[in-house]
Design a protein around this motif. Sequence first.
Motif, PDB file in Angstrom:
ATOM      1  N   ALA A  79      60.550 -10.199  11.157  1.00 14.32           N
ATOM      2  CA  ALA A  79      59.910  -9.165  11.903  1.00 14.32           C
ATOM      3  C   ALA A  79      59.409  -8.014  11.263  1.00 14.32           C
ATOM      4  O   ALA A  79      60.046  -7.709  10.318  1.00 14.32           O
ATOM      5  CB  ALA A  79      60.996  -8.742  13.235  1.00 14.32           C
ATOM      6  N   TYR A  80      58.213  -7.708  11.643  1.00 12.72           N
ATOM      7  CA  TYR A  80      57.333  -6.417  11.037  1.00 12.72           C
ATOM      8  C   TYR A  80      56.963  -5.564  12.062  1.00 12.72           C
ATOM      9  O   TYR A  80      56.623  -5.909  13.224  1.00 12.72           O
ATOM     10  CB  TYR A  80      56.257  -7.124  10.435  1.00 12.72           C
ATOM     11  N   LEU A  87      51.737  -3.514   7.409  1.00 13.56           N
ATOM     12  CA  LEU A  87      53.087  -4.035   8.110  1.00 13.56           C
ATOM     13  C   LEU A  87      54.429  -3.661   7.143  1.00 13.56           C
ATOM     14  O   LEU A  87      54.192  -3.554   5.921  1.00 13.56           O
ATOM     15  CB  LEU A  87      53.106  -5.551   8.413  1.00 13.56           C
ATOM     16  N   THR A  88      55.354  -3.437   7.786  1.00  9.46           N
ATOM     17  CA  THR A  88      56.656  -2.934   7.369  1.00  9.46           C
ATOM     18  C   THR A  88      57.747  -3.982   7.880  1.00  9.46           C
ATOM     19  O   THR A  88      57.807  -4.305   8.896  1.00  9.46           O
ATOM     20  CB  THR A  88      57.278  -1.570   7.573  1.00  9.46           C
ATOM     21  N   LEU A  89      58.399  -4.588   6.781  1.00  7.05           N
ATOM     22  CA  LEU A  89      59.227  -5.671   7.137  1.00  7.05           C
ATOM     23  C   LEU A  89      60.545  -5.037   8.011  1.00  7.05           C
ATOM     24  O   LEU A  89      61.129  -3.830   7.558  1.00  7.05           O
ATOM     25  CB  LEU A  89      60.011  -6.154   5.816  1.00  7.05           C
ATOM     26  N   ILE A  90      61.031  -5.400   9.060  1.00 10.88           N
ATOM     27  CA  ILE A  90      62.200  -4.772   9.764  1.00 10.88           C
ATOM     28  C   ILE A  90      63.347  -5.759   9.355  1.00 10.88           C
ATOM     29  O   ILE A  90      64.422  -5.069   9.010  1.00 10.88           O
ATOM     30  CB  ILE A  90      62.085  -5.058  11.363  1.00 10.88           C
ATOM     31  N   SER A 106      67.839  -9.427  16.050  1.00 13.10           N
ATOM     32  CA  SER A 106      67.863  -8.557  17.298  1.00 13.10           C
ATOM     33  C   SER A 106      67.662  -7.062  16.775  1.00 13.10           C
ATOM     34  O   SER A 106      68.122  -6.709  15.473  1.00 13.10           O
ATOM     35  CB  SER A 106      69.558  -8.521  17.599  1.00 13.10           C
ATOM     36  N   ILE A 107      66.959  -6.514  17.535  1.00 15.29           N
ATOM     37  CA  ILE A 107      66.317  -5.101  17.174  1.00 15.29           C
ATOM     38  C   ILE A 107      66.941  -4.238  18.375  1.00 15.29           C
ATOM     39  O   ILE A 107      66.659  -4.273  19.186  1.00 15.29           O
ATOM     40  CB  ILE A 107      64.885  -5.259  17.145  1.00 15.29           C
ATOM     41  N   ALA A 111      62.940   3.983  18.504  1.00 19.72           N
ATOM     42  CA  ALA A 111      61.741   4.620  17.798  1.00 19.72           C
ATOM     43  C   ALA A 111      60.529   3.303  17.939  1.00 19.72           C
ATOM     44  O   ALA A 111      59.327   3.626  17.644  1.00 19.72           O
ATOM     45  CB  ALA A 111      61.861   5.100  16.226  1.00 19.72           C
ATOM     46  N   LEU A 112      61.005   2.131  18.115  1.00 13.45           N
ATOM     47  CA  LEU A 112      60.095   1.023  18.170  1.00 13.45           C
ATOM     48  C   LEU A 112      59.469   0.791  19.739  1.00 13.45           C
ATOM     49  O   LEU A 112      58.818  -0.018  19.936  1.00 13.45           O
ATOM     50  CB  LEU A 112      60.546  -0.027  17.842  1.00 13.45           C
TER      51      LEU A 112
END
Length: 146
Positions: A79-80, A87-90, A106-107, A111-112
């Motif tokens: 997920a990014y 893009l930033t890797l989550i 699972s996020i 902030a997202l």
Amino acid sequence: KKKKSSGAIALTPGVVFTDNPVVGTNESATTSSGAPAPGCASYSGGDMWYSVVVPADGNITLEMNSNPTGGGGDAGAAAYSGTCGSLTLISCNDDDSDDGLYPIISISNPALAGQTIYLRVWEYGNDATINFQVSAYSATLSVEDF
């Protein structure tokens, strides 16, 4: 046909995996460039991209499973956050879904909330064709959110 984050297939969040899964295959998938390396699940290219808007509470689960009408297989996902080209890797996952050889991410990050995140999926090692389902869901969603 090349799938990159700008051409990502949109996922509609549900409450559980089976609410809105999208069926996919890695047949004819190509390797995307420009996104940070996922760092797990033997990524060797052949990726497909999906997108989802994170619900207002910042909680979303992204899961991939085998397609019940197709072949099994082994896959990974990352997920990014951010935008195409930045893009930033989550998170990256290999085998944590209930299917065993498929990923789940699972996020939980307020902030997202309201942001589009991108899910890059691939077949482990990029050496076999797989058919799969991808779904985004959050147990904190309710009927009023639809």
